[in-house]
Motif scaffolding. Structure first.
Motif, PDB file in Angstrom:
ATOM      1  N   TRP A 227       0.888  -0.955  -0.010  1.00  0.00           N
ATOM      2  CA  TRP A 227       0.123   0.006   0.149  1.00  0.00           C
ATOM      3  C   TRP A 227       0.862   1.268  -0.049  1.00  0.00           C
ATOM      4  CZ3 TRP A 227      -1.490  -4.494   2.651  1.00  0.00           C
ATOM      5  CH2 TRP A 227      -2.464  -4.708   2.431  1.00  0.00           C
ATOM      6  N   GLN A 228       0.486   2.101  -0.861  1.00  0.00           N
ATOM      7  CA  GLN A 228       1.230   3.343  -0.864  1.00  0.00           C
ATOM      8  C   GLN A 228       0.248   4.680  -0.770  1.00  0.00           C
ATOM      9  OE1 GLN A 228       4.083   3.853  -4.141  1.00  0.00           O
ATOM     10  NE2 GLN A 228       4.915   1.888  -3.814  1.00  0.00           N
ATOM     11  N   ILE A 229       0.598   5.345   0.153  1.00  0.00           N
ATOM     12  CA  ILE A 229      -0.273   6.472   0.799  1.00  0.00           C
ATOM     13  C   ILE A 229       0.371   7.655  -0.030  1.00  0.00           C
ATOM     14  CG2 ILE A 229      -1.259   7.891   2.399  1.00  0.00           C
ATOM     15  CD1 ILE A 229      -0.796   5.455   4.256  1.00  0.00           C
ATOM     16  N   PHE A 230      -0.533   8.530  -0.618  1.00  0.00           N
ATOM     17  CA  PHE A 230       0.037   9.795  -1.521  1.00  0.00           C
ATOM     18  C   PHE A 230      -1.024  10.905  -1.471  1.00  0.00           C
ATOM     19  CE2 PHE A 230      -2.879   7.283  -4.248  1.00  0.00           C
ATOM     20  CZ  PHE A 230      -3.720   8.589  -4.934  1.00  0.00           C
ATOM     21  N   ASP A 231      -0.502  12.099  -1.691  1.00  0.00           N
ATOM     22  CA  ASP A 231      -1.625  13.201  -1.641  1.00  0.00           C
ATOM     23  C   ASP A 231      -2.081  13.593  -3.138  1.00  0.00           C
ATOM     24  OD1 ASP A 231      -2.195  15.797  -1.787  1.00  0.00           O
ATOM     25  OD2 ASP A 231      -0.611  16.767  -1.037  1.00  0.00           O
TER      26      ASP A 231
ATOM     27  N   ALA B 261      -2.436   2.262  -4.575  1.00  0.00           N
ATOM     28  CA  ALA B 261      -2.321   3.793  -4.182  1.00  0.00           C
ATOM     29  C   ALA B 261      -3.573   4.234  -3.501  1.00  0.00           C
ATOM     30  CB  ALA B 261      -2.295   4.426  -5.635  1.00  0.00           C
ATOM     31  N   ILE B 262      -3.376   4.813  -2.305  1.00  0.00           N
ATOM     32  CA  ILE B 262      -4.486   5.167  -1.608  1.00  0.00           C
ATOM     33  C   ILE B 262      -4.346   6.517  -1.155  1.00  0.00           C
ATOM     34  CG2 ILE B 262      -5.595   4.741   0.750  1.00  0.00           C
ATOM     35  CD1 ILE B 262      -4.376   2.153   1.040  1.00  0.00           C
TER      36      ILE B 262
ATOM     37  N   GLN C 126       0.525  15.853  -8.720  1.00  0.00           N
ATOM     38  CA  GLN C 126       0.560  14.793  -9.891  1.00  0.00           C
ATOM     39  C   GLN C 126       1.996  14.692 -10.377  1.00  0.00           C
ATOM     40  OE1 GLN C 126      -2.057  16.325 -12.757  1.00  0.00           O
ATOM     41  NE2 GLN C 126      -3.961  15.968 -11.711  1.00  0.00           N
ATOM     42  N   ASP C 127       2.970  14.245  -9.536  1.00  0.00           N
ATOM     43  CA  ASP C 127       4.280  13.977  -9.801  1.00  0.00           C
ATOM     44  C   ASP C 127       4.799  12.689  -9.284  1.00  0.00           C
ATOM     45  OD1 ASP C 127       4.436  14.150  -6.830  1.00  0.00           O
ATOM     46  OD2 ASP C 127       5.062  16.410  -6.824  1.00  0.00           O
ATOM     47  N   LYS C 128       6.098  12.271  -8.980  1.00  0.00           N
ATOM     48  CA  LYS C 128       6.551  11.281  -8.467  1.00  0.00           C
ATOM     49  C   LYS C 128       6.257  10.469  -7.187  1.00  0.00           C
ATOM     50  CE  LYS C 128      10.728  11.701 -11.502  1.00  0.00           C
ATOM     51  NZ  LYS C 128      12.256  11.545 -11.734  1.00  0.00           N
ATOM     52  N   THR C 129       5.566  11.413  -6.544  1.00  0.00           N
ATOM     53  CA  THR C 129       5.237  10.929  -5.179  1.00  0.00           C
ATOM     54  C   THR C 129       4.064  10.310  -5.240  1.00  0.00           C
ATOM     55  OG1 THR C 129       4.285  13.202  -4.872  1.00  0.00           O
ATOM     56  CG2 THR C 129       6.451  12.890  -4.036  1.00  0.00           C
ATOM     57  N   ASN C 130       3.098  10.531  -6.463  1.00  0.00           N
ATOM     58  CA  ASN C 130       1.856   9.893  -6.381  1.00  0.00           C
ATOM     59  C   ASN C 130       2.227   8.626  -7.498  1.00  0.00           C
ATOM     60  OD1 ASN C 130      -0.713   9.107  -7.762  1.00  0.00           O
ATOM     61  ND2 ASN C 130      -1.476  11.377  -7.778  1.00  0.00           N
ATOM     62  N   PRO C 131       1.866   7.441  -6.958  1.00  0.00           N
ATOM     63  CA  PRO C 131       2.267   6.030  -7.438  1.00  0.00           C
ATOM     64  C   PRO C 131       1.364   6.101  -8.906  1.00  0.00           C
ATOM     65  CG  PRO C 131       1.518   5.912  -5.357  1.00  0.00           C
ATOM     66  CD  PRO C 131       1.323   7.217  -5.623  1.00  0.00           C
ATOM     67  N   LEU C 132       0.212   6.593  -9.139  1.00  0.00           N
ATOM     68  CA  LEU C 132      -0.252   6.584 -10.285  1.00  0.00           C
ATOM     69  C   LEU C 132       0.234   7.253 -11.359  1.00  0.00           C
ATOM     70  CD1 LEU C 132      -3.975   7.031  -8.746  1.00  0.00           C
ATOM     71  CD2 LEU C 132      -2.995   4.708  -9.789  1.00  0.00           C
ATOM     72  N   TYR C 133       1.085   8.376 -11.104  1.00  0.00           N
ATOM     73  CA  TYR C 133       1.774   9.138 -11.891  1.00  0.00           C
ATOM     74  C   TYR C 133       3.180   8.887 -12.180  1.00  0.00           C
ATOM     75  CZ  TYR C 133      -2.407  12.167 -12.471  1.00  0.00           C
ATOM     76  OH  TYR C 133      -3.709  12.645 -12.584  1.00  0.00           O
TER      77      TYR C 133
END
Length: 352
Positions: A95-99, A223-224, A103-110
């Motif tokens: 599980w990866q928690i993100f803001d 991604a949560i 919409q950058d490398k800290t977001n697992p979807l991006y």
């Protein structure tokens, strides 16, 4: 097509054909969150169920949603036949928690992804934006349900040819909406999924090392959004989307259950599906599932009441009055004389 026999009150013979035919409902779990269709589907299953031993219907899904099957469809546990998976590969659930606002490398979807990775989001817009953000560095395909028909057909073939067993692998990454999560016989070595409910989550997992060939552990990343992980009220886009599908509470319950049951060790597909069955037997989480299903059925009732009519007969529209035919002032048909036929009424002795 079958439901037209119910909602149009015409051609009821199609319902008779349905009752006498062998019917297979493949991936029936997709009806559960579809307004009106879930109730109409339940009505069709009830028709078959009333035939008892003469019923000829098969419901097929890797994610049967035991609560829906037992509580709404009225089927018993002995009606469900389970088939064990041939896949013996190992899966690591992360599980990866993100803001969600970033919409950058800290977001697992991006984030830029390695070769043979699927990134499956809940909406087409997220898939589009993540594809655009990485198009200069990734050799990726973008697939979602918002293409026009011809483009969708072309890209669908590219997806299958590229990621099927022994596929071409001209592309390294697939960024997609939910359209690829069921039915497609495609596979990847790594997957990132957006937070979603159990059925979607497991269907997406089914595209990760689908053919059970990998000797190393497969990583399945969820991604949560940080607002969902914190509890309390959720205002994220992901939460609003799932709430509109009447699946937010059951999605939260599913991930809470998984985190409590899974350790840091890898698991097999068979072990995950055993947990899926236990999830629907858990009384605490069953309340969340029931809450979502009730909301979905309430909306279905409203849709049916608003859009479906009782049987009525509508008169034919009156034909337009005949108007005299006129010749054009300017005509290319020549100088021949324009003649209208004479009308002679011989209904009485007088000439008219």
């Amino acid at each position: 097509q079958i439901t037209n026999a119910i909602i149009t009150h015409r051609n009821v013979n199609s319902l008779v054909d349905y009752m006498t035919a062998h019917v297979v409902f493949d991936e029936y779990h997709e009806y559960i969150n579809m307004p009106a269709f879930n109730l109409l589907f339940a009505e069709l299953i009830e028709c078959k169920r009333l035939q008892e031993n003469n019923a000829k219907a098969l419901l097929v899904s890797a994610t049967p949603n035991y609560y829906f099957v037992e509580s709404l469809l009225g089927l018993n546990e002995y009606d469900i036949i389970e088939v064990d998976s041939f896949n013996k590969s190992q899966y690591q659930i992360d599980w990866q928690i993100f803001d969600e606002g970033k919409q950058d490398k800290t977001n697992p979807l991006y984030k830029e992804q390695p070769e043979n990775t699927f990134v499956i989001s809940n909406t087409a817009i997220t898939a589009q934006l993540s594809f655009i953000a990485n198009q200069s560095t990734e050799n990726a395909l973008l697939f979602h349900g918002k293409y026009k028909k011809t483009d969708k057909h072309t890209i669908f073939n590219q997806v299958v040819d590229n990621f099927e067993e022994n596929g071409t692998h001209h592309y390294d990454v697939l960024r997609s909406g939910p359209i690829v999560q069921a039915s497609l016989n495609i596979s990847c070595n790594r997957m990132v999924t957006e937070f979603t409910h159990a059925e979607n989550w497991l269907q997406r997992l089914g595209r990760l090392d689908r053919f059970g060939k990998n000797e190393t552990v497969n990583h399945y990343i969820t991604a949560i959004p940080n607002s969902l992980s914190a509890g309390g009220k959720q205002f994220s886009k992901c939460a609003r989307f799932l709430n509109n599908l009447h699946s937010l509470q059951s999605a939260k319950a599913w991930h809470e259950f998984l985190k409590a049951e899974l350790s840091d060790e890898s698991v097999t597909i068979q072990q995950i599906y055993q947990l899926y069955k236990q999830f629907y037997q858990n009384d605490t989480h069953k309340k969340a599932i029931e809450e979502d299903l009730k909301k979905a059925l309430k909306q279905s009732g409203e849709v049916i009441n608003d859009k479906l009519l009782d049987p009525i007969s509508l008169p034919n529209k009156k034909l337009p009055k005949e108007t005299a035919v006129k010749i054009k002032k300017q005509s290319l048909r020549g100088d021949n004389r324009f003649v209208q036929m004479a009308v002679w009424n011989i209904g009485n002795d007088k000439e008219e």
